[in-house]
Design a protein around this motif. Structure first.
Motif, PDB file in Angstrom:
ATOM      1  N   SER A 118       0.841  -1.206   0.000  1.00 29.72           N
ATOM      2  CA  SER A 118       0.000   0.000   0.000  1.00 29.72           C
ATOM      3  C   SER A 118       0.873   1.252   0.000  1.00 29.72           C
ATOM      4  CB  SER A 118      -0.932   0.000   1.215  1.00 29.72           C
ATOM      5  OG  SER A 118      -1.852  -1.074   1.148  1.00 29.72           O
ATOM      6  N   SER A 119       1.944   1.231   0.767  1.00 31.19           N
ATOM      7  CA  SER A 119       2.835   2.398   0.839  1.00 31.19           C
ATOM      8  C   SER A 119       3.556   2.647  -0.475  1.00 31.19           C
ATOM      9  CB  SER A 119       3.863   2.196   1.955  1.00 31.19           C
ATOM     10  OG  SER A 119       4.804   1.184   1.613  1.00 31.19           O
ATOM     11  N   LEU A 120       3.649   1.596  -1.303  1.00 32.78           N
ATOM     12  CA  LEU A 120       4.302   1.739  -2.606  1.00 32.78           C
ATOM     13  C   LEU A 120       3.318   2.130  -3.700  1.00 32.78           C
ATOM     14  CD1 LEU A 120       6.600  -1.417  -2.341  1.00 32.78           C
ATOM     15  CD2 LEU A 120       7.345   0.976  -2.293  1.00 32.78           C
ATOM     16  N   GLY A 121       2.044   2.336  -3.325  1.00 32.11           N
ATOM     17  CA  GLY A 121       1.048   2.804  -4.272  1.00 32.11           C
ATOM     18  C   GLY A 121       0.261   1.726  -4.976  1.00 32.11           C
ATOM     19  N   PHE A 122       0.417   0.476  -4.561  1.00 30.68           N
ATOM     20  CA  PHE A 122      -0.328  -0.610  -5.185  1.00 30.68           C
ATOM     21  C   PHE A 122      -1.720  -0.735  -4.569  1.00 30.68           C
ATOM     22  CE2 PHE A 122       4.069  -1.841  -5.946  1.00 30.68           C
ATOM     23  CZ  PHE A 122       4.043  -2.258  -7.262  1.00 30.68           C
ATOM     24  N   LYS A 123      -2.670  -1.227  -5.374  1.00 25.24           N
ATOM     25  CA  LYS A 123      -3.975  -1.599  -4.843  1.00 25.24           C
ATOM     26  C   LYS A 123      -3.863  -3.007  -4.274  1.00 25.24           C
ATOM     27  CE  LYS A 123      -6.874   1.338  -7.772  1.00 25.24           C
ATOM     28  NZ  LYS A 123      -7.979   1.384  -8.764  1.00 25.24           N
ATOM     29  N   VAL A 124      -4.234  -3.131  -3.015  1.00 27.50           N
ATOM     30  CA  VAL A 124      -4.029  -4.374  -2.294  1.00 27.50           C
ATOM     31  C   VAL A 124      -5.367  -4.865  -1.746  1.00 27.50           C
ATOM     32  CG1 VAL A 124      -2.788  -5.479  -0.409  1.00 27.50           C
ATOM     33  CG2 VAL A 124      -1.724  -3.598  -1.659  1.00 27.50           C
ATOM     34  N   TYR A 125      -5.611  -6.165  -1.888  1.00 28.99           N
ATOM     35  CA  TYR A 125      -6.862  -6.770  -1.416  1.00 28.99           C
ATOM     36  C   TYR A 125      -6.521  -7.970  -0.539  1.00 28.99           C
ATOM     37  CZ  TYR A 125      -8.446  -3.974  -5.371  1.00 28.99           C
ATOM     38  OH  TYR A 125      -8.675  -2.933  -6.240  1.00 28.99           O
ATOM     39  N   GLY A 126      -7.523  -8.433   0.202  1.00 23.74           N
ATOM     40  CA  GLY A 126      -7.330  -9.590   1.065  1.00 23.74           C
ATOM     41  C   GLY A 126      -6.588  -9.223   2.335  1.00 23.74           C
ATOM     42  N   GLY A 127      -6.042 -10.245   2.999  1.00 23.73           N
ATOM     43  CA  GLY A 127      -5.251 -10.008   4.198  1.00 23.73           C
ATOM     44  C   GLY A 127      -6.051  -9.944   5.482  1.00 23.73           C
ATOM     45  N   LYS A 128      -7.193  -9.322   5.469  1.00 25.40           N
ATOM     46  CA  LYS A 128      -7.959  -9.144   6.700  1.00 25.40           C
ATOM     47  C   LYS A 128      -8.528 -10.458   7.211  1.00 25.40           C
ATOM     48  CE  LYS A 128     -11.916  -6.664   8.646  1.00 25.40           C
ATOM     49  NZ  LYS A 128     -13.058  -5.752   8.383  1.00 25.40           N
ATOM     50  N   ASN A 129      -9.059 -11.262   6.327  1.00 27.92           N
ATOM     51  CA  ASN A 129      -9.726 -12.508   6.719  1.00 27.92           C
ATOM     52  C   ASN A 129      -9.039 -13.760   6.181  1.00 27.92           C
ATOM     53  OD1 ASN A 129     -12.047 -11.348   8.139  1.00 27.92           O
ATOM     54  ND2 ASN A 129     -12.639 -10.541   6.136  1.00 27.92           N
ATOM     55  N   ALA A 130      -7.819 -13.612   5.706  1.00 26.10           N
ATOM     56  CA  ALA A 130      -7.106 -14.749   5.123  1.00 26.10           C
ATOM     57  C   ALA A 130      -5.610 -14.470   5.182  1.00 26.10           C
ATOM     58  CB  ALA A 130      -7.554 -14.980   3.679  1.00 26.10           C
ATOM     59  N   PRO A 131      -4.786 -15.491   5.101  1.00 32.43           N
ATOM     60  CA  PRO A 131      -3.334 -15.312   5.164  1.00 32.43           C
ATOM     61  C   PRO A 131      -2.704 -14.974   3.821  1.00 32.43           C
ATOM     62  CG  PRO A 131      -3.845 -17.636   5.102  1.00 32.43           C
ATOM     63  CD  PRO A 131      -5.167 -16.926   5.120  1.00 32.43           C
ATOM     64  N   TYR A 132      -3.485 -14.373   2.924  1.00 29.34           N
ATOM     65  CA  TYR A 132      -2.993 -14.033   1.604  1.00 29.34           C
ATOM     66  C   TYR A 132      -3.266 -12.567   1.291  1.00 29.34           C
ATOM     67  CZ  TYR A 132      -3.029 -19.112   1.205  1.00 29.34           C
ATOM     68  OH  TYR A 132      -2.824 -20.453   1.437  1.00 29.34           O
TER      69      TYR A 132
END
Length: 461
Positions: free
Chosen positions: A385-399
């Protein structure tokens, strides 16, 4: 009379040899003198050998296996990693690709397994074959821990050596003459097992899809939940939540729509809940939290990502007694028949570990391990996120599902591996809708996660 002969040899190779005959023969005085005779070089050239043809049986290859494209995703990643290590033997490669756990199994669990293993060395504690469906105490513990109040009983639960294995056993139950739908992107085992069973058509390279499979697109635009109004009716619907690879967890309202969709179409949902314990919000952990699901759904799950059992191997599948085929025959009875034919039951030592997992101490220990991995996802998410990418997932999964618009997933995978020595997973390996994404696994030692993120920042700053 004696003759002293000298011999010189030159140009000996695997394909030709040259032999030089004597050019001078010396004799003792008063001996008969022989006139030397010069002889040219005689070159011997090996004749080409006929190609040896291996013995072949008269058994035809399974035509369905010829449809599969290249290798299964994760062995292919392992192959590329191995090639990279040959090229860079001193590289410190960090693997955030395949979702393999890295942290030790909690001692409260391993001690129970060790105790059971020792008991096998005693006359009183030894046991051989067990019930193919699993030991009753473990089945009861799974029912009371994960399905309390949902109408699932211990006899609905089949203990196994993992969810992946049960997916293929379910496919044997369904047979070749069914149609199937799958989230796109999704865990590759759903599609590959369908291809092997003969449920699909040929692979269509122009669209990167197999014929006769309904690909339910899950993208940021639809919140990673398919638009069911555009999905054709199929017999089987594979659905994973929290999803591998996107990390998206379906809401109660979304799963209610999915169950109703299955009822309207007379379909069976195969619901993969292998990451349910990673759920952080109030989204359902089980499909059976949805009213009516027992009539249209099967659920498969695993201890692999909860307790670090990726090598121990232990999972389960729930087939409710209410689930019936079109002729009224219970699906559970056919699944039981397949299990009894293809499987001798999970290891008794593994099942002892599973029972310990579901003790109050074991549940607490598993939650600690899961919390550790979820902290890793936070670190990875914050980095991209800090590098400007759109990031999904992570909250409810280990990916963590990272978007690279306009780029080939395999190209991004290769660039990251080449320039940072970090292994990820190309999104296109999970289906055509995964193109332009890369999955980053949070399964790793903390120092490796931090080092990988440092390298990501150096690459993309």
């Amino acid at each position: 009379m004696s003759i002293t002969q000298s011999l010189s040899t030159s140009m000996i190779s695997s394909s030709s040899s040259a032999f030089l005959v004597p050019t001078q023969l010396n004799s003792r005085p008063q001996s008969v003198s022989l006139q030397p005779k010069r002889v040219g070089l005689c070159k011997c050239v090996a004749a080409p050998q006929e190609e040896k043809i291996a013995f072949k049986t008269k058994v035809s290859r399974n035509a369905n296996l010829t449809k599969l494209q290249a290798g299964y995703l994760f062995p292919e990643i392992a192959r590329r990693k191995a090639a990279h290590l040959l090229k860079y033997p001193d590289a410190q490669v960090i693997s955030l690709g395949i979702g393999d756990t890295t942290e030790p199994i909690p001692e409260v669990i391993t001690s129970a397994m060790a105790k059971r293993a020792y008991e096998l060395s005693t006359q009183e504690g030894y046991s051989g074959y067990g019930a193919e469906q699993g030991e009753k105490p473990l089945r009861a513990a799974i029912a009371s821990t994960y399905y309390r109040g949902l109408g699932i009983e211990e006899n609905d639960i089949f203990v196994s050596d993992g969810a992946k294995c049960d997916i293929s056993r379910l496919q044997v139950v369904f047979g070749a003459n069914v149609t199937m739908a799958v989230q796109d992107p999704s865990y590759p085992a759903y599609v590959d097992s369908s291809v092997i069973m003969g449920q699909t058509g040929q692979f269509q390279k122009d669209v990167e899809k197999y014929g006769n499979i309904e690909y339910m697109k899950c993208s940021p635009e639809n919140g990673f939940f398919p638009d069911l109004s555009t999905v054709a009716r199929t017999d089987i619907i594979f659905f994973c939540s929290p999803n591998n690879p996107t990390g998206a967890a379906a809401t109660r309202e979304q799963l209610t729509r999915l169950v109703q969709f299955a009822k309207d179409n007379g379909s069976i949902i195969v619901y993969d809940s292998a990451y349910a314990m990673y759920t952080s919000d109030d989204n359902p952990r089980s499909i059976f939290e949805i009213p009516g699901a027992k009539e249209v759904a099967i659920e498969t799950s695993s201890f692999s990502k909860y307790a670090g059992f990726t090598g121990v191997r232990l999972g389960w599948t729930v087939v409710p007694k209410e689930l019936l085929f079109s002729d009224g025959f219970p699906v559970a009875r056919d699944f039981n028949r397949i299990v009894c034919t293809c499987f001798n039951g999970a290891s008794n030592v593994s099942q002892a570990g599973g029972l310990a997992c579901l003790s109050p101490e074991g549940l607490g220990a598993m939650r600690q391990v899961i919390g550790f991995y979820k902290e890793n996802t936070d670190i990875i998410t914050e980095t991209f996120s800090s590098l400007g990418f759109k990031v999904y997932g992570g909250k409810n999964a280990p990916y963590v599902w990272v978007q690279f618009p306009g780029q080939s997933s395999w190209d991004v995978f290769s660039e990251i591996l080449e320039k940072t020595h970090v292994v990820t997973t190309p999104g296109s390996g999970f289906g055509p809708a995964g193109e332009g994404f890369v999955r980053v696994s949070a399964f790793g030692h903390r120092q490796n996660i931090l080092e990988a993120c440092k390298r990501f920042k150096q690459l993309y700053k």
